[in-house]
Design a protein around this motif. Structure first.
Motif, PDB file in Angstrom:
ATOM      1  N   ILE A   1       0.836  -1.199   0.000  1.00 23.55           N
ATOM      2  CA  ILE A   1       0.000   0.000   0.000  1.00 23.55           C
ATOM      3  C   ILE A   1       0.871   1.248   0.000  1.00 23.55           C
ATOM      4  N   MET A   2       1.911   1.231   0.813  1.00 21.42           N
ATOM      5  CA  MET A   2       2.813   2.382   0.855  1.00 21.42           C
ATOM      6  C   MET A   2       3.488   2.589  -0.492  1.00 21.42           C
ATOM      7  N   GLU A   3       3.900   1.506  -1.138  1.00 23.75           N
ATOM      8  CA  GLU A   3       4.506   1.609  -2.474  1.00 23.75           C
ATOM      9  C   GLU A   3       3.517   2.217  -3.472  1.00 23.75           C
ATOM     10  N   ILE A   4       2.271   1.787  -3.413  1.00 27.68           N
ATOM     11  CA  ILE A   4       1.244   2.319  -4.318  1.00 27.68           C
ATOM     12  C   ILE A   4       1.013   3.800  -4.038  1.00 27.68           C
ATOM     13  N   ALA A   5       0.930   4.161  -2.764  1.00 21.69           N
ATOM     14  CA  ALA A   5       0.739   5.569  -2.404  1.00 21.69           C
ATOM     15  C   ALA A   5       1.910   6.414  -2.897  1.00 21.69           C
ATOM     16  N   MET A   6       3.118   5.892  -2.750  1.00 24.70           N
ATOM     17  CA  MET A   6       4.303   6.609  -3.237  1.00 24.70           C
ATOM     18  C   MET A   6       4.273   6.737  -4.764  1.00 24.70           C
ATOM     19  N   ARG A   7       3.824   5.695  -5.444  1.00 24.64           N
ATOM     20  CA  ARG A   7       3.746   5.765  -6.905  1.00 24.64           C
ATOM     21  C   ARG A   7       2.757   6.847  -7.328  1.00 24.64           C
ATOM     22  N   ALA A   8       1.609   6.902  -6.652  1.00 27.63           N
ATOM     23  CA  ALA A   8       0.625   7.949  -6.959  1.00 27.63           C
ATOM     24  C   ALA A   8       1.243   9.323  -6.711  1.00 27.63           C
ATOM     25  N   GLY A   9       1.943   9.478  -5.596  1.00 22.53           N
ATOM     26  CA  GLY A   9       2.605  10.746  -5.299  1.00 22.53           C
ATOM     27  C   GLY A   9       3.645  11.098  -6.340  1.00 22.53           C
ATOM     28  N   HIS A  10       4.409  10.103  -6.780  1.00 24.22           N
ATOM     29  CA  HIS A  10       5.427  10.306  -7.813  1.00 24.22           C
ATOM     30  C   HIS A  10       4.789  10.838  -9.094  1.00 24.22           C
ATOM     31  N   ILE A  11       3.710  10.189  -9.521  1.00 22.14           N
ATOM     32  CA  ILE A  11       3.022  10.618 -10.745  1.00 22.14           C
ATOM     33  C   ILE A  11       2.535  12.055 -10.600  1.00 22.14           C
ATOM     34  N   LEU A  12       1.940  12.361  -9.457  1.00 22.98           N
ATOM     35  CA  LEU A  12       1.442  13.715  -9.236  1.00 22.98           C
ATOM     36  C   LEU A  12       2.569  14.737  -9.291  1.00 22.98           C
ATOM     37  N   LEU A  13       3.625  14.489  -8.528  1.00 18.00           N
ATOM     38  CA  LEU A  13       4.703  15.469  -8.419  1.00 18.00           C
ATOM     39  C   LEU A  13       5.423  15.686  -9.735  1.00 18.00           C
ATOM     40  N   GLU A  14       5.715  14.605 -10.466  1.00 18.75           N
ATOM     41  CA  GLU A  14       6.448  14.767 -11.719  1.00 18.75           C
ATOM     42  C   GLU A  14       5.599  15.420 -12.808  1.00 18.75           C
ATOM     43  N   ASN A  15       4.297  15.485 -12.594  1.00 20.58           N
ATOM     44  CA  ASN A  15       3.416  16.072 -13.602  1.00 20.58           C
ATOM     45  C   ASN A  15       2.839  17.417 -13.190  1.00 20.58           C
ATOM     46  N   GLY A  16       3.423  18.039 -12.160  1.00 15.43           N
ATOM     47  CA  GLY A  16       3.082  19.422 -11.855  1.00 15.43           C
ATOM     48  C   GLY A  16       2.089  19.655 -10.734  1.00 15.43           C
ATOM     49  N   ALA A  17       1.748  18.646  -9.940  1.00  6.91           N
ATOM     50  CA  ALA A  17       0.805  18.850  -8.838  1.00  6.91           C
ATOM     51  C   ALA A  17       1.472  19.633  -7.708  1.00  6.91           C
ATOM     52  N   GLU A  18       0.649  20.316  -6.926  1.00 11.81           N
ATOM     53  CA  GLU A  18       1.155  21.052  -5.779  1.00 11.81           C
ATOM     54  C   GLU A  18       1.635  20.066  -4.719  1.00 11.81           C
ATOM     55  N   ILE A  19       2.619  20.486  -3.944  1.00  6.98           N
ATOM     56  CA  ILE A  19       3.192  19.641  -2.896  1.00  6.98           C
ATOM     57  C   ILE A  19       2.123  19.213  -1.903  1.00  6.98           C
ATOM     58  N   SER A  20       1.259  20.120  -1.507  1.00  7.94           N
ATOM     59  CA  SER A  20       0.223  19.777  -0.528  1.00  7.94           C
ATOM     60  C   SER A  20      -0.729  18.714  -1.073  1.00  7.94           C
ATOM     61  N   ARG A  21      -1.012  18.746  -2.360  1.00  6.42           N
ATOM     62  CA  ARG A  21      -1.888  17.741  -2.975  1.00  6.42           C
ATOM     63  C   ARG A  21      -1.213  16.373  -2.986  1.00  6.42           C
ATOM     64  N   VAL A  22       0.086  16.346  -3.215  1.00  6.31           N
ATOM     65  CA  VAL A  22       0.829  15.084  -3.208  1.00  6.31           C
ATOM     66  C   VAL A  22       0.792  14.474  -1.809  1.00  6.31           C
ATOM     67  N   GLU A  23       1.096  15.293  -0.800  1.00  7.82           N
ATOM     68  CA  GLU A  23       1.074  14.803   0.586  1.00  7.82           C
ATOM     69  C   GLU A  23      -0.311  14.292   0.964  1.00  7.82           C
ATOM     70  N   GLU A  24      -1.340  15.057   0.608  1.00  6.58           N
ATOM     71  CA  GLU A  24      -2.714  14.678   0.940  1.00  6.58           C
ATOM     72  C   GLU A  24      -3.115  13.367   0.263  1.00  6.58           C
ATOM     73  N   THR A  25      -2.745  13.183  -0.986  1.00  9.81           N
ATOM     74  CA  THR A  25      -3.105  11.970  -1.719  1.00  9.81           C
ATOM     75  C   THR A  25      -2.422  10.741  -1.105  1.00  9.81           C
ATOM     76  N   ILE A  26      -1.148  10.854  -0.789  1.00  9.62           N
ATOM     77  CA  ILE A  26      -0.436   9.739  -0.149  1.00  9.62           C
ATOM     78  C   ILE A  26      -1.123   9.391   1.167  1.00  9.62           C
ATOM     79  N   ASP A  27      -1.440  10.408   1.950  1.00  9.86           N
ATOM     80  CA  ASP A  27      -2.090  10.190   3.244  1.00  9.86           C
ATOM     81  C   ASP A  27      -3.464   9.543   3.089  1.00  9.86           C
ATOM     82  N   ARG A  28      -4.249  10.007   2.126  1.00 13.40           N
ATOM     83  CA  ARG A  28      -5.594   9.444   1.894  1.00 13.40           C
ATOM     84  C   ARG A  28      -5.543   7.959   1.544  1.00 13.40           C
ATOM     85  N   ILE A  29      -4.636   7.614   0.647  1.00 15.43           N
ATOM     86  CA  ILE A  29      -4.529   6.224   0.216  1.00 15.43           C
ATOM     87  C   ILE A  29      -4.134   5.341   1.399  1.00 15.43           C
TER      88      ILE A  29
END
Length: 121
Positions: free
Chosen positions: A23-51
């Motif tokens: 689950i942590m790996e999947i959450a990190m992958r989602a965060g990776h996709i978000l961050l490398e494609n221009g998402a805000e830092i707070s959105r990346v943190e929130e998405t990892i936490d939600r998952i």
């Protein structure tokens, strides 16, 4: 005197530890996709936490910079796990950000299993 030291490992607990890492790996992958494609830092943190929270990991912590993600999980009852990912800066692809955001909403609604997430991401 600690009784737990002599206790045989519980296969269910070992399986859950593997699931938590997945689950942590999947959450990190989602965060990776978000961050490398221009998402805000707070959105990346929130998405990892939600998952992580949705799948029962209450002890996850993430620290996101513009080019990296640092995540940990674990407490007295859970195995510790840490992960660091360098995210190279690239152009913004907001359609990918929107897709991962939609996926995180669907996760909270209970629409995906862990196996589904591997395919979706």
């Amino acid at each position: 005197m600690k009784l737990e030291e002599n206790r045989a490992p519980d296969p269910k607990e070992e399986s859950m530890a593997g699931d938590r890492q997945e689950i942590m790996e999947i959450a990190m992958r989602a965060g990776h996709i978000l961050l490398e494609n221009g998402a805000e830092i707070s959105r990346v943190e929130e998405t990892i936490d939600r998952i992580c929270r949705h799948y029962g990991i209450q002890s996850a912590n993430s620290f996101v910079l513009s080019n990296g993600i640092f995540s940990t999980m674990g407490n007295q009852r859970e195995e510790f796990f840490a992960r660091v990912q360098h995210i190279p800066v690239s152009g913004a692809h907001l359609n990918r950000v929107a897709a991962v955001n939609q996926l995180s909403r669907e996760i909270e609604e209970g629409k995906h299993t862990i196996a589904d997430l591997e395919r979706c991401l």
